[in-house]
Design a protein around this motif. Structure first.
Motif, PDB file in Angstrom:
ATOM      1  N   ILE A 172     -25.185  10.465   0.994  1.00  0.00           N
ATOM      2  CA  ILE A 172     -26.361   9.650   1.309  1.00  0.00           C
ATOM      3  C   ILE A 172     -26.237   9.140   2.742  1.00  0.00           C
ATOM      4  CG2 ILE A 172     -25.485   7.377   0.592  1.00  0.00           C
ATOM      5  CD1 ILE A 172     -28.329   7.095  -0.816  1.00  0.00           C
ATOM      6  N   THR A 173     -27.373   8.996   3.422  1.00  0.00           N
ATOM      7  CA  THR A 173     -27.326   8.568   4.822  1.00  0.00           C
ATOM      8  C   THR A 173     -27.381   7.046   4.920  1.00  0.00           C
ATOM      9  OG1 THR A 173     -29.720   8.582   5.159  1.00  0.00           O
ATOM     10  CG2 THR A 173     -28.548  10.671   5.491  1.00  0.00           C
ATOM     11  N   LEU A 174     -26.894   6.522   6.033  1.00  0.00           N
ATOM     12  CA  LEU A 174     -26.955   5.076   6.278  1.00  0.00           C
ATOM     13  C   LEU A 174     -28.414   4.604   6.316  1.00  0.00           C
ATOM     14  CD1 LEU A 174     -24.216   4.741   9.057  1.00  0.00           C
ATOM     15  CD2 LEU A 174     -24.027   4.098   6.646  1.00  0.00           C
ATOM     16  N   ARG A 175     -29.271   5.438   6.877  1.00  0.00           N
ATOM     17  CA  ARG A 175     -30.689   5.085   6.971  1.00  0.00           C
ATOM     18  C   ARG A 175     -31.319   5.014   5.587  1.00  0.00           C
ATOM     19  NH1 ARG A 175     -35.192   8.878   9.750  1.00  0.00           N
ATOM     20  NH2 ARG A 175     -37.002   7.535   9.489  1.00  0.00           N
ATOM     21  N   ALA A 176     -30.962   5.965   4.708  1.00  0.00           N
ATOM     22  CA  ALA A 176     -31.499   5.947   3.346  1.00  0.00           C
ATOM     23  C   ALA A 176     -31.089   4.669   2.628  1.00  0.00           C
ATOM     24  CB  ALA A 176     -31.017   7.175   2.575  1.00  0.00           C
ATOM     25  N   LEU A 177     -29.847   4.282   2.782  1.00  0.00           N
ATOM     26  CA  LEU A 177     -29.366   3.054   2.138  1.00  0.00           C
ATOM     27  C   LEU A 177     -30.129   1.838   2.659  1.00  0.00           C
ATOM     28  CD1 LEU A 177     -25.497   3.644   2.095  1.00  0.00           C
ATOM     29  CD2 LEU A 177     -27.052   3.660   0.144  1.00  0.00           C
ATOM     30  N   GLN A 178     -30.371   1.801   3.964  1.00  0.00           N
ATOM     31  CA  GLN A 178     -31.087   0.665   4.544  1.00  0.00           C
ATOM     32  C   GLN A 178     -32.515   0.587   4.029  1.00  0.00           C
ATOM     33  OE1 GLN A 178     -29.363  -1.575   6.638  1.00  0.00           O
ATOM     34  NE2 GLN A 178     -31.155  -2.776   5.970  1.00  0.00           N
ATOM     35  N   VAL A 179     -33.179   1.755   3.929  1.00  0.00           N
ATOM     36  CA  VAL A 179     -34.558   1.779   3.417  1.00  0.00           C
ATOM     37  C   VAL A 179     -34.596   1.322   1.961  1.00  0.00           C
ATOM     38  CG1 VAL A 179     -36.455   3.312   2.764  1.00  0.00           C
ATOM     39  CG2 VAL A 179     -35.442   3.495   5.035  1.00  0.00           C
ATOM     40  N   LEU A 180     -33.635   1.791   1.159  1.00  0.00           N
ATOM     41  CA  LEU A 180     -33.579   1.376  -0.243  1.00  0.00           C
ATOM     42  C   LEU A 180     -33.375  -0.131  -0.356  1.00  0.00           C
ATOM     43  CD1 LEU A 180     -31.450   4.286  -1.756  1.00  0.00           C
ATOM     44  CD2 LEU A 180     -33.871   3.852  -2.164  1.00  0.00           C
ATOM     45  N   LYS A 181     -32.554  -0.699   0.515  1.00  0.00           N
ATOM     46  CA  LYS A 181     -32.309  -2.150   0.502  1.00  0.00           C
ATOM     47  C   LYS A 181     -33.540  -2.935   0.932  1.00  0.00           C
ATOM     48  CE  LYS A 181     -27.352  -1.766   1.530  1.00  0.00           C
ATOM     49  NZ  LYS A 181     -26.300  -1.934   2.562  1.00  0.00           N
ATOM     50  N   ASP A 182     -34.275  -2.401   1.911  1.00  0.00           N
ATOM     51  CA  ASP A 182     -35.397  -3.146   2.497  1.00  0.00           C
ATOM     52  C   ASP A 182     -36.701  -2.987   1.732  1.00  0.00           C
ATOM     53  OD1 ASP A 182     -33.664  -3.970   4.460  1.00  0.00           O
ATOM     54  OD2 ASP A 182     -34.363  -2.525   5.964  1.00  0.00           O
ATOM     55  N   SER A 183     -36.835  -1.938   0.933  1.00  0.00           N
ATOM     56  CA  SER A 183     -38.098  -1.696   0.226  1.00  0.00           C
ATOM     57  C   SER A 183     -38.307  -2.708  -0.894  1.00  0.00           C
ATOM     58  CB  SER A 183     -38.112  -0.274  -0.349  1.00  0.00           C
ATOM     59  OG  SER A 183     -38.111   0.683   0.695  1.00  0.00           O
ATOM     60  N   ASP A 184     -39.571  -2.961  -1.205  1.00  0.00           N
ATOM     61  CA  ASP A 184     -39.894  -3.897  -2.291  1.00  0.00           C
ATOM     62  C   ASP A 184     -39.743  -3.243  -3.655  1.00  0.00           C
ATOM     63  OD1 ASP A 184     -40.892  -6.255  -0.685  1.00  0.00           O
ATOM     64  OD2 ASP A 184     -42.219  -4.676   0.068  1.00  0.00           O
ATOM     65  N   TYR A 185     -40.045  -1.944  -3.715  1.00  0.00           N
ATOM     66  CA  TYR A 185     -39.934  -1.197  -4.966  1.00  0.00           C
ATOM     67  C   TYR A 185     -39.296   0.159  -4.698  1.00  0.00           C
ATOM     68  CZ  TYR A 185     -43.364  -4.531  -6.848  1.00  0.00           C
ATOM     69  OH  TYR A 185     -44.019  -5.672  -7.247  1.00  0.00           O
ATOM     70  N   VAL A 186     -38.656   0.703  -5.734  1.00  0.00           N
ATOM     71  CA  VAL A 186     -38.158   2.079  -5.687  1.00  0.00           C
ATOM     72  C   VAL A 186     -38.839   2.856  -6.807  1.00  0.00           C
ATOM     73  CG1 VAL A 186     -36.158   3.605  -5.927  1.00  0.00           C
ATOM     74  CG2 VAL A 186     -35.924   1.439  -4.689  1.00  0.00           C
ATOM     75  N   ALA A 187     -39.608   3.875  -6.421  1.00  0.00           N
ATOM     76  CA  ALA A 187     -40.245   4.756  -7.402  1.00  0.00           C
ATOM     77  C   ALA A 187     -39.301   5.920  -7.652  1.00  0.00           C
ATOM     78  CB  ALA A 187     -41.586   5.251  -6.881  1.00  0.00           C
ATOM     79  N   ALA A 188     -38.951   6.153  -8.931  1.00  0.00           N
ATOM     80  CA  ALA A 188     -37.887   7.101  -9.245  1.00  0.00           C
ATOM     81  C   ALA A 188     -38.313   8.106 -10.304  1.00  0.00           C
ATOM     82  CB  ALA A 188     -36.647   6.351  -9.733  1.00  0.00           C
ATOM     83  N   GLU A 189     -37.873   9.355 -10.098  1.00  0.00           N
ATOM     84  CA  GLU A 189     -38.153  10.411 -11.077  1.00  0.00           C
ATOM     85  C   GLU A 189     -37.494  10.094 -12.413  1.00  0.00           C
ATOM     86  OE1 GLU A 189     -37.738  15.280 -11.472  1.00  0.00           O
ATOM     87  OE2 GLU A 189     -36.582  14.209  -9.960  1.00  0.00           O
ATOM     88  N   ASP A 190     -36.275   9.595 -12.371  1.00  0.00           N
ATOM     89  CA  ASP A 190     -35.543   9.185 -13.563  1.00  0.00           C
ATOM     90  C   ASP A 190     -34.894   7.836 -13.241  1.00  0.00           C
ATOM     91  OD1 ASP A 190     -33.691   8.724 -15.597  1.00  0.00           O
ATOM     92  OD2 ASP A 190     -33.258  10.847 -15.872  1.00  0.00           O
ATOM     93  N   THR A 191     -35.456   6.773 -13.789  1.00  0.00           N
ATOM     94  CA  THR A 191     -34.982   5.431 -13.440  1.00  0.00           C
ATOM     95  C   THR A 191     -33.518   5.216 -13.830  1.00  0.00           C
ATOM     96  OG1 THR A 191     -35.903   4.612 -15.530  1.00  0.00           O
ATOM     97  CG2 THR A 191     -37.258   4.374 -13.551  1.00  0.00           C
ATOM     98  N   ARG A 192     -33.082   5.873 -14.904  1.00  0.00           N
ATOM     99  CA  ARG A 192     -31.674   5.720 -15.328  1.00  0.00           C
ATOM    100  C   ARG A 192     -30.732   6.322 -14.295  1.00  0.00           C
ATOM    101  NH1 ARG A 192     -32.513   8.772 -20.855  1.00  0.00           N
ATOM    102  NH2 ARG A 192     -33.572  10.037 -19.285  1.00  0.00           N
ATOM    103  N   GLN A 193     -31.088   7.493 -13.786  1.00  0.00           N
ATOM    104  CA  GLN A 193     -30.265   8.162 -12.777  1.00  0.00           C
ATOM    105  C   GLN A 193     -30.258   7.366 -11.473  1.00  0.00           C
ATOM    106  OE1 GLN A 193     -28.604  10.858 -13.668  1.00  0.00           O
ATOM    107  NE2 GLN A 193     -27.648  11.303 -11.690  1.00  0.00           N
ATOM    108  N   THR A 194     -31.431   6.879 -11.089  1.00  0.00           N
ATOM    109  CA  THR A 194     -31.521   6.111  -9.841  1.00  0.00           C
ATOM    110  C   THR A 194     -30.784   4.782  -9.959  1.00  0.00           C
ATOM    111  OG1 THR A 194     -33.625   7.153  -9.291  1.00  0.00           O
ATOM    112  CG2 THR A 194     -33.138   5.058  -8.211  1.00  0.00           C
ATOM    113  N   LEU A 195     -30.816   4.189 -11.134  1.00  0.00           N
ATOM    114  CA  LEU A 195     -30.098   2.921 -11.337  1.00  0.00           C
ATOM    115  C   LEU A 195     -28.603   3.096 -11.099  1.00  0.00           C
ATOM    116  CD1 LEU A 195     -30.433  -0.030 -12.128  1.00  0.00           C
ATOM    117  CD2 LEU A 195     -30.095   0.629 -14.526  1.00  0.00           C
TER     118      LEU A 195
END
Length: 279
Positions: free
Chosen positions: A17-40
């Motif tokens: 995973i990239t540093l930028r991806a981690l930052q976006v995930l931290k800064d976003s209000d919501y995460v829309a996920a194909e499989d919420t269990r996997q993303t969790l």
């Protein structure tokens, strides 16, 4: 107005995973996920706490409207799939099209994808390739696909599930011939394996080794040798004049056709030229 972020996630190894991806995930209000269990699991691994929204192929149309409402409220949304880049054989294209239609800002982050990882691993030609994703299950739907691509020189890439691997390899052998292939299994994961050989050899290999995990199939495009052999079989019964006319019909100038005919037949251009005078 909020912003949609298309966030690639690792295809196996979480370290990708990239540093930028981690930052976006931290800064976003919501995460829309194909499989919420996997993303969790992914978010927990990196100690990120976010509200998750289920967004998969079966609810993509309806959920896209929900995401648009959230974005219009000024909230930012990060869209992720189970692995790799959303929109590539995974949900994502619907919400992107709607954002374009509604003039809502979105940003696509670069990141992991099995396509290029498998292509480079294959050792086959990387100068041009065609990605076809998962082939349809029914022959009536996948036969036209093979008809369209069997004469292409570009390297061909497919995704496949383990329970359909042997059936698909057999189908590719029947449709494309016994070409070189790289069967890439569990890329970036602990049990990563790259099988390189012919399609027929791959069939025998996986008959004796039960397929497990996710697969990417990288198949050699049509070789120059195959093309030359087919061309030769086509024009062997032509007269020289018919041979010239055939190339002209394909769009070549008479001068170019003469040159090609001379090369095909291994004779001098001056010899071919005599047969072109009446054309």
């Amino acid at each position: 107005m909020g912003k949609l972020y298309i966030v690639p996630t690792p295809i196996g190894n979480l370290g990708d995973i990239t540093l930028r991806a981690l930052q976006v995930l931290k800064d976003s209000d919501y995460v829309a996920a194909e499989d919420t269990r996997q993303t969790l699991k992914l978010l927990n691994h990196f100690e990120i706490k976010k509200s998750l929204i289920s967004y998969h192929q079966h609810n993509e149309q309806g959920k896209s409207l929900d995401l648009l409402s959230i974005l219009k409220e000024g909230k930012n949304v990060a869209l992720v799939s189970d692995a790799g880049t959303p929109g590539i054989s995974d949900p994502g294209s619907v919400i992107i099209k709607k954002c374009i239609e509604e003039n809502i800002d979105f940003e696509v982050l670069p990141g992991a994808t099995a396509i290029t990882t498998a292509l480079v691993n294959s050792g086959l030609d990387t100068r041009g390739f065609l990605f076809k994703g998962f082939l349809p299950r029914e022959n009536k739907e996948r036969n036209p696909i093979i008809s369209d691509i069997k004469n292409l020189k570009e390297t061909l890439i497919f995704y496949e599930a383990p329970h359909r691997l042997l059936e698909t390899l057999t189908f590719l052998s029947d449709g494309l011939g016994n070409r070189q292939i790289a069967v890439c299994r569990e890329l970036t994961k602990l049990h990563e394996e790259i099988y390189r050989g012919t399609i027929e050899a791959a069939i025998e290999y996986f008959k004796n080794k039960a397929p497990r995990g996710e697969f990417v199939l990288v198949v050699n495009g049509k070789s120059e040798e195959e093309i030359e052999q087919e061309n030769k079989a086509m024009w062997e019964n032509f007269t020289i004049e018919q041979h010239i006319k055939n190339y002209i019909k394909e769009g070549l100038s008479k001068k170019e056709a003469i040159k090609k005919v001379a090369k095909d037949r291994g004779i001098q251009k001056s010899e071919v030229y005599k047969y072109s005078l009446e054309i």
